[in-house]
Design an enzyme around this catalytic site. Structure first.
Site, short mmCIF file in Angstrom:
data_model
loop_
_atom_site.label_atom_id
_atom_site.label_comp_id
_atom_site.label_asym_id
_atom_site.label_seq_id
_atom_site.Cartn_x
_atom_site.Cartn_y
_atom_site.Cartn_z
N HIS A 75 0.82 -1.22 0.00
CA HIS A 75 0.00 0.00 0.00
C HIS A 75 0.85 1.27 0.00
O HIS A 75 0.36 2.33 -0.39
CB HIS A 75 -0.94 0.02 1.21
CG HIS A 75 -2.05 -0.98 1.10
ND1 HIS A 75 -1.89 -2.30 1.47
CD2 HIS A 75 -3.30 -0.87 0.63
CE1 HIS A 75 -3.03 -2.94 1.24
NE2 HIS A 75 -3.90 -2.10 0.73
N GLY A 76 2.06 1.17 0.45
CA GLY A 76 2.89 2.37 0.47
C GLY A 76 4.14 2.18 1.29
O GLY A 76 4.22 1.28 2.13
#
Lengths: 360, 473
Positions: free
Chosen positions: B328-329
């Site tokens: 996701h990051g």
């Protein structure tokens, strides 16, 4: 949805019924709503009108942030609690002191009002502080924290909504949509929360469509932060000072909060902003209760220490005014007619050559 | 180009008209490919080259895998694909994070003479959707390697699989086995398909514009300044975020699925009422299904899955969920979020024998189901705190405040009832959209009327106009 991918005649009929019902309901809703929007625009104009009456500090701060972002800056701000909010009429002060915004917030200390101004980075020429004992209580500070939060949120959301403009066909599509559906244009669209506020506070739909802040009861007048309440105090309410616990809290908690006021005033004055303390008129009995706490003496001393002018509202309007309950909604708050008369007197006093700062 | 923008409002009809106006199937695919690259170029035109390069590499490797039989060389080709895809992803998405971590560790062990991290590393622009199309490419190469699908001969078909615009920037993550066969034959729509596609687009827009964007201010209010809120307010803000991210992402997925439907393609569903899950395995069968199944098939099972004993299973769960979080990051908050879900899954795995001893009459009762859903939902919400908070320490402070109640007074001006009403409407819609048995009993006029009401609310209500949350991943 039906899941079969083959299309039988019954499925075709279902699709036809669904499409017809879709078109009918969408058409009925859209046309009805657009008619309402056009009616609002016919009555109040395309631009946002000053017809609002916010129930809380949220629309007040949102409205101010919107004005600032549109390049409208105010020369004068009135800070304080609900006594200021309902007692200092912005439009009446305008001719005497310049464009005024009433930033009084119900239940919130004036010290929080100074913080909101700092957050907004506003540098007015004059700040009117409507002083009350509540300004110097922890209750006032805590309740005012909501105002600070709202200001931060309002500023953030204003920045967040800036969106790159569509160009080319997208821009044409946007123009066409807004020309056809006025209600879909950003200035007319309302969030579900705003609609909820409107229905909860029994607001006027046409005013609300014109101005998103017009969510509250419409018997009240709202002019640039001033909340004009038309109700007249009953004899019973005229003798009341609410909330009853504030004088006690004031006696216990005033010391450090007065020090904060001095700092806030010194900061504003160092930036070239004049500050004046104003005590909004009270009914006689509540005034006696407040004076018994030593508030009148305290505030005069602080004004002197700060080197700012102190105006006692009672002296401005006289005994005839404060003994007449038709000027009040209760013992501590002016109604719209009292606020109008008092604001006229205050405007004249502020216009007149400055008196020497108050003496302790 | 956002799905909820005027750009998309003219783009989609233009594409549909052009697509159906072209008589040949090959011509339609070429038109779709051009439209997809145009769609992607609207963000940042140069990144189209990266998308094309990534597609060409995987196409070439896929073709080579079809020809080469030597196991060693085949493995080398797969490694090359993984290195190329994940290497670009790591360089663009994780470089600053990896370097920052390396410097922190060096500092802790006493190495302080390292040169400063170059400023340009912090300025790297992450191409939109790279996490999604990288996974498309890798899954294709792995499926060809394992013999699950034949290598694609048509370059156009393959490039369209990677770049198909409805799902290009935020999923659902496509598998070649699901999508590529659809490119073999001409896609035709019947009236039911058109209606279904249109309904899903309206539902998705409603979920995004009328629900997620209207809930967002409450979540933002709390998470922008969590220190000034009490226990109850923090919980309410966290519930708000839980529903915001669900409606935001499910809304995007529905628009993507609906748009693909209008073009005659079928994309698998990505959400199945995740907040009624009765446990974490169940939750991950319902939330971001395309990612969780990708991780299961290409990471968890190759690692050994649950076949090699308890310790190995728990290790695998932590690896998969930790990497899933980082997908996701590049932030510690996402890693902790993933590991927390790994912990939930591991705990569920360990508790399974205990739960199985509970009499089935109790275990399968409605009350037990509701209790399990409530517990699961709240634990998911606690994990969302890490996902949304600015830092792990901020999330820690919030959790402390949420779990050690101080006051239950609500000071919001925000009309909380509106969010409860939104929640009720949303649950009803989710039931209608996902519950197929229920859906069959809904008359046709009700589908039309509900779509009309949703479209009306989408057009005339307003929230915080945000881009889709998953675009940033």
């Amino acid at each position: 949805m039906p899941t079969s991918s083959s299309t039988s005649s019954s499925e075709r009929l279902s699709v036809a019924v669904a499409v017809a019902s879709f078109a009918f309901v969408l058409g009925a809703l859209t046309i009805s709503y657009e008619l309402l929007v056009r009616k609002s625009e016919a009555r109040y104009g395309m631009r946002r009108s000053n017809v609002v009456s916010p129930h809380s500090s949220s629309p007040k701060i949102d409205a101010l942030v919107n004005d600032l972002s549109a390049g409208v800056h105010y020369a004068v701000y009135a800070l304080g609690t609900s006594r200021t909010e309902e007692g200092i009429r912005s439009d009446v002060l305008d001719p005497d002191v310049g464009l005024t915004y009433n930033l009084g917030m119900s239940g919130s200390s004036a010290l929080r009002g100074f913080e909101v101004l700092n957050l907004l980075n506003e540098r007015p020429s004059l700040i009117i502080v409507g002083v009350t004992p509540m300004d110097f209580t922890i209750t006032g500070i805590l309740q005012g924290a909501v105002g600070i939060r709202l200001a931060r949120d309002s500023i953030a959301s204003l920045r967040g909504t800036e969106r790159e403009e569509e160009r080319g066909p997208a821009a044409a599509m946007r123009t066409l949509t807004y020309a056809t559906l006025h209600g879909a244009a950003p200035r007319r669209r309302r969030s579900l929360g705003q609609w909820f506020d409107l229905f909860q506070m029994h607001g006027d739909v046409l005013k609300f469509i014109n101005n998103a802040d017009a969510v509250a009861k419409q018997e009240n007048l709202w002019i640039r932060g001033f909340l004009g309440v038309p109700r007249v105090a009953t004899p019973e309410h005229f003798r009341e000072l609410l909330p009853t616990y504030i004088p006690g809290e004031y006696i216990l908690e005033r010391g450090p909060l007065y020090a904060q006021l001095q700092q806030a005033v010194a900061w504003q004055r160092s930036r070239g902003t004049a500050v004046v303390f104003v005590r909004i008129p009270l009914a006689p009995v509540p005034r006696e209760i407040e004076d018994a706490t030593g508030f009148d003496r305290d505030i005069r001393q602080v004004a002197a220490r700060c080197g700012v002018r102190y105006i006692d509202g009672r002296a401005l309007v006289g005994d005839g005014f404060i003994n007449d309950r038709r000027n009040f909604t209760d013992g501590g708050h002016l109604n719209v007619s009292g606020a109008t008369a008092f604001s006229r007197a205050l405007g004249a006093a502020l216009r007149s050559p400055k008196e020497a700062p108050a003496k302790p | 180009m956002w799905f909820n923008s005027f750009s998309f409002l003219w783009f989609l009809p233009t594409v549909l008209i052009a697509y159906y106006a072209i008589p040949s199937w090959r011509g339609r695919k070429i038109a779709l490919l051009i439209a997809s690259y145009f769609f992607y170029a609207c963000w940042n035109p140069p990144f189209v080259l990266l998308l094309a390069a990534s597609s060409l590499i995987d196409y070439t490797i896929g073709r080579s895998l079809g020809r080469i039989e030597s196991p060693g060389r085949r493995k080398l080709l797969v490694a090359t694909s993984c290195l190329a895809n994940f290497g670009v992803l790591a360089a663009l998405k994780y470089a600053a994070f990896i370097l920052g971590g390396f410097y922190s560790v060096s500092h802790v062990i006493g190495v302080t003479s390292l040169p400063p991290i170059p400023v340009w590393i912090g300025r790297i622009v992450l191409p939109v959707g790279i996490s999604f199309y990288t996974f498309h490419g890798v899954s294709y190469v792995l499926d060809v390697y394992r013999g699950r699908i034949a290598p694609k001969k048509s370059l156009i078909d393959f490039m369209l699989f990677i770049a198909f615009f409805p799902q290009l920037v935020a999923g659902p993550i496509l598998r070649a086995a699901q999508f590529v066969p659809q490119l073999e034959t001409r896609r035709e729509n019947d009236p039911v398909d058109w209606m279904r596609g249109g309904y899903l687009i309206i539902l998705g827009l409603f979920q995004k514009v009328a629900l997620a964007d209207n809930i967002a201010p409450l979540a933002n209010l709390v998470y922008n300044d969590p220190g000034s809120f009490n226990t109850l307010e923090l919980w309410v803000g966290t519930y708000a975020f839980a529903f915001q991210i669900y409606f935001d992402f499910a809304g995007y997925s529905n628009i993507a699925i609906g748009t693909a439907r209008l073009l005659g393609f079928s994309i698998p569903e990505n959400f199945r009422m995740p907040y009624i899950a009765v446990g974490f395995r169940d939750f991950w069968r319902r939330w971001h299904i395309s990612l969780s199944t990708w991780l299961r098939d290409y990471l968890y099972i190759p690692l050994g899955g649950s076949r090699r004993g308890t310790l190995s299973t728990i290790r695998n769960l932590y690896i998969v969920m930790g990497l899933g979080g980082l997908w996701h990051g590049a932030n510690w908050t996402f890693l902790v979020w993933g590991l927390l879900h790994g912990t939930y899954l591991a705990a569920e795995h360990l508790l399974q024998p205990v739960l199985e001893r509970v009499p089935s009459a109790i275990r399968q009762s409605r009350i037990a189901g509701i209790a399990a859903s409530v517990v699961t939902f709240h634990l998911v919400c606690l994990a969302w705190v890490f996902f949304r908070a600015r830092s792990v320490s901020a999330a820690g402070s919030m959790l402390e405040q949420m779990l050690l109640p101080n006051t239950l007074v609500m000071n919001f001006h925000t009309p909380i009832m509106i969010y409860l009403a939104i929640g009720a409407v949303a649950v009803a819609i989710a039931l209608l959209a996902s519950g197929r048995d229920l859906a069959r009993h809904v008359p046709a006029w009700a589908w039309g009327a509900s779509a009309a009401i949703m479209l009306f609310l989408t057009m005339f209500t307003w929230g915080d106009a945000n881009e889709f949350i998953y675009f940033q991943f």
